[in-house]
Structure formats: structure tokens, C-alpha cells
Scaffold this motif. Structure first.
Motif, short mmCIF file in Angstrom:
data_model
loop_
_atom_site.label_atom_id
_atom_site.label_comp_id
_atom_site.label_asym_id
_atom_site.label_seq_id
_atom_site.Cartn_x
_atom_site.Cartn_y
_atom_site.Cartn_z
N ARG A 97 36.67 41.50 48.66
CA ARG A 97 35.88 40.42 48.05
C ARG A 97 36.81 39.36 47.48
N ASP A 98 36.57 38.12 47.86
CA ASP A 98 37.44 37.03 47.44
C ASP A 98 36.83 36.21 46.31
N ALA A 99 35.68 36.64 45.78
CA ALA A 99 35.02 35.90 44.71
C ALA A 99 35.86 35.98 43.44
N VAL A 100 35.87 34.90 42.67
CA VAL A 100 36.67 34.85 41.44
C VAL A 100 36.28 35.99 40.51
N ARG A 101 34.97 36.26 40.37
CA ARG A 101 34.54 37.28 39.43
C ARG A 101 35.07 38.66 39.81
N ASP A 102 35.23 38.91 41.12
CA ASP A 102 35.75 40.20 41.57
C ASP A 102 37.23 40.32 41.26
N ARG A 103 37.97 39.22 41.44
CA ARG A 103 39.40 39.25 41.12
C ARG A 103 39.59 39.42 39.61
N ILE A 104 38.77 38.75 38.82
CA ILE A 104 38.86 38.88 37.37
C ILE A 104 38.56 40.31 36.94
N ALA A 105 37.55 40.93 37.59
CA ALA A 105 37.21 42.32 37.26
C ALA A 105 38.40 43.24 37.51
N SER A 137 40.52 45.30 34.61
CA SER A 137 40.60 46.76 34.62
C SER A 137 42.04 47.26 34.47
N GLY A 138 43.02 46.34 34.58
CA GLY A 138 44.41 46.72 34.37
C GLY A 138 45.33 46.49 35.54
N ALA A 139 44.81 45.91 36.64
CA ALA A 139 45.67 45.64 37.79
C ALA A 139 46.68 44.54 37.46
N ASP A 140 47.86 44.63 38.06
CA ASP A 140 48.90 43.63 37.85
C ASP A 140 48.83 42.51 38.88
N ASP A 141 48.29 42.81 40.04
CA ASP A 141 48.19 41.81 41.11
C ASP A 141 47.08 42.25 42.05
N TYR A 142 46.64 41.33 42.90
CA TYR A 142 45.59 41.68 43.86
C TYR A 142 45.88 41.00 45.18
N LEU A 143 45.34 41.58 46.24
CA LEU A 143 45.52 41.05 47.59
C LEU A 143 44.19 41.23 48.32
N VAL A 144 43.73 40.16 48.96
CA VAL A 144 42.43 40.18 49.63
C VAL A 144 42.59 40.68 51.06
N LYS A 145 41.72 41.62 51.46
CA LYS A 145 41.68 42.09 52.85
C LYS A 145 40.95 41.06 53.72
#
Length: 224
Positions: free
Chosen positions: A81-89, A93-101
Motif C-alpha cells: 500500500r502506497d497511501a500516506v496513511r499506511d506509511r504513517i501507520a 508502529s516502530g518501523a525505521d524505514d519502508y519500501l513499497v512492493k
């Protein structure tokens, strides 16, 4: 070599990441769900976790929160999910970074290297501001006598502020120095600074990181 825990319910992704990371010289543990991930993490604390955000049963956000309790292990969250709200979630929750599939494996490797590099203890200096201090070698952070446990991204943010005390840092400057790009949504800054403030400013302690409206943020010990 660092050990990486890969948590994903897709066997193909687990296989591709497992083979690719081992080829790069990393030790790899694989888990297909949250329960298995937590069991592995308790038995052998990994140096980094690659965590799918959409797991069956216990979802990735809950796994991330549980992994974060009592450990500063870097967590790279994968999300479809590339939505801003999903990245913020994920960041909340404690993630340091994220990467979109779907993601490029070389980009994943670059993010893995960056997170591991930030987590490595190095002989360094002690930076102080007011009653706050950070040891760049041991990565220990204290406010007065109170120890503070930070994620890798929170540590990098605090280090940036401590190296630029009282200076106003724009959002673009923070994105460039911490994320290495200005393409990241600025909400990511607000999320991480909000979490950093919660840890730095407890029990009525004076605010240190101040919002300069319309400009950015500054490390200041007073209201000026």
C-alpha cells in the motif's frame, strides 16, 4: 556477518530475498507469519528485520510493535500500500524505514546497508545540549539520569539536531540528510519527530525540539 530476519507470507518473496541476501553475505532467517517471527527474534536477536506489513493473523504492524518492545533492532517494513496513511501507520508502529512492493532488490540492499550502518557502534564523541547527551560511539542517549531508547531513524534525527544546535532545519534539509532524498512524504518527518519528542520530553520535562512554523524545526532550550 549481520543476520537478517525476513518475515513474509509469500513463499516466493521469502525465497528471492533469502537467496539474494545470502549471496550478498548476510545470514538469513525466514518466517512466514508473525508468531514465527517473534519466536525467532526471541531466540536469536537479528541485526535487522525485513517485515511484510500485510501478514495473515497477527498483522505486520502488531509484529513491529512487539519487536520494538525492548529492542532497537532496525526494522524495514514492506508494504503493498502506497497511501500516506499506511506509511504513517508503519512508522508509528516502530518501523525505521519502508519500501513499497513491488521493489527493486538493489534499492532494498541500499536501505539494508544504510540501516545496518547507522546501528553499528563506533568510537565517537559525546554530544550535549542542556541536560540531553548522546554518545555517538555507544549510541546511548540520556536526558539527565534517564536513559532513552531510540530507533535507528530517531537516533539519526537527534544526532542531526545535536550537530546543529539552535539552527533552524527545514523539512527539505532533514529529508536530504536523513533519508537521502527529498522524494519522501514530509509526513514521515512529522511522525518521527513526534515519536522522538515523546521519548525526550516526559514527566513535564522542558521541550527541546521546537517547531518553527512555516520553516522547520530547531533544537532550542528556551522559547526564543
Amino acid at each position: 556477518m549481520p543476520t537478517i530476519l525476513v518475515v513474509d507470507d509469500d513463499p516466493q518473496i521469502r525465497s528471492v530475498l533469502g537467496r539474494g541476501l545470502r549471496f550478498e553475505g548476510y545470514g538469513v532467517c525466514l518466517a512466514e507469519d508473525g508468531g514465527a517471527a517473534l519466536r525467532i527474534a526471541r531466540g536469536q536477536v537479528p541485526d535487522l528485520v525485513i517485515l511484510d506489513g500485510l501478514l495473515p493473523g497477527m498483522d505486520g504492524l502488531e509484529v513491529c510493535r512487539r519487536l520494538r518492545q525492548g529492542t532497537a533492532t532496525p526494522i524495514l517494513m514492506l508494504t503493498a500500500r502506497d497511501a500516506v496513511r499506511d506509511r504513517i501507520a508503519g512508522l508509528d508502529s516502530g518501523a525505521d524505514d519502508y519500501l513499497v512492493k513491488p521493489f527493486d532488490f538493489d534499492e532494498l540492499l541500499a536501505r539494508v546497508r544504510a540501516l545496518l550502518r547507522r546501528a553499528q557502534p563506533q568510537q565517537g564523541e559525546v554530544l550535549r545540549f542542556a541536560d540531553l547527551w548522546l554518545d555517538t560511539g555507544t549510541r546511548e542517549v540520556f536526558r539527565g539520569p534517564r536513559p532513552i531508547e531510540l530507533t535507528a531513524r530517531e537516533h539519526d534525527l537527534l544526532l542531526l539536531f545535536l550537530r546543529s544546535p539552535r539552527q533552524v532545519l527545514s523539512r527539505d534539509q532533514i529529508l536530504d540528510r536523513i533519508w537521502g532524498t527529498s522524494e519522501v512524504d514530509t509526513n514521515a518527518i512529522e511522525v518521527h519527530i513526534g515519536r522522538l519528542r515523546e521519548k525526550l520530553e516526559q514527566r513535564g520535562e522542558p521541550r527541546l525540539i521546537r517547531t518553527i512554523r512555516g520553516v522547520g524545526y530547531a533544537l532550542r532550550a528556551d522559547e526564543a
